[in-house]
Design a protein around this motif. Structure first.
Motif: not given
Length: 193
Positions: A151-157
């Motif tokens: 998880f690099q912070g992008s939503l949704p992942t």
């Protein structure tokens, strides 16, 4: 006055208001995305999953609304569907019907686990959202460090692990996880060791 209120000007004004609503109102943006998903756009690509092993999933933990901790390391031998989302995120909201459809299809199978991790960690708000939308999805908050490879912070992942803990699917952005291709993908993972 008649020159101003003609069909062309009225239709242009309606179109402009529609685009402004999409920009300003998150639920309007989500509705447009849901429509595009139903039209076949935003299908998850599972054609060539590159299995990426992590050394160990142990220590990557999530906490449910009752305070119970789930450690990914304890789920070896199960297919894991992990989704990072937030109640304020229009693409997250747009993909929830498809995620819920996928969950309903596999919820009674003991070798498949669903973890929907609320990026904000506000499980009370998330629970109310799920109840309002009539979704039965299992929600969690993040209870440990999550490696950047996941998880690099992008939503949704969304990440899907096979039974050996290998990453078989890892995508940021909304997708229709309730489509038949993705259901078949999960079935393949379920039946392979």
């Amino acid at each position: 006055m008649r020159k101003i209120l003609n069909i062309k000007n009225i239709s242009n004004a309606v179109l402009i208001l529609f685009f402004i609503a999409i920009i300003i109102v998150p639920s309007a943006k989500a509705m447009v995305l849901v429509g595009l998903m139903k039209a076949g756009l935003f299908s998850p690509d599972t054609s060539a999953p590159a299995a990426q092993p992590l050394r160990d999933l142990s220590g990557i933990q999530f906490k449910d609304i009752n305070g119970k901790i789930t450690d990914l390391g304890d789920l070896k031998g199960k297919v894991i569907f992990l989704n990072f989302w937030a109640t304020w995120c229009p693409p997250c909201i747009a993909e929830m019907p498809g995620v819920n459809k996928l969950y309903e299809r596999f919820k009674n199978e003991s070798d498949i686990v669903f973890i929907l991790a609320d990026a904000d960690g506000n499980l009370t708000k998330s629970q109310k959202f799920m109840q309002r939308k009539k979704f039965a999805l299992p929600i969690f908050s993040v209870a440990s460090e999550v490696p950047e490879v996941l998880f690099q912070g992008s939503l949704p992942t969304t990440i899907v692990f096979d039974k050996q803990g290998r990453i078989m699917y890892n995508e940021a952005g909304a997708a229709n996880y309730g489509n038949q291709k993705f259901i078949e993908f999960i079935n393949r993972l379920k039946t392979t060791n």
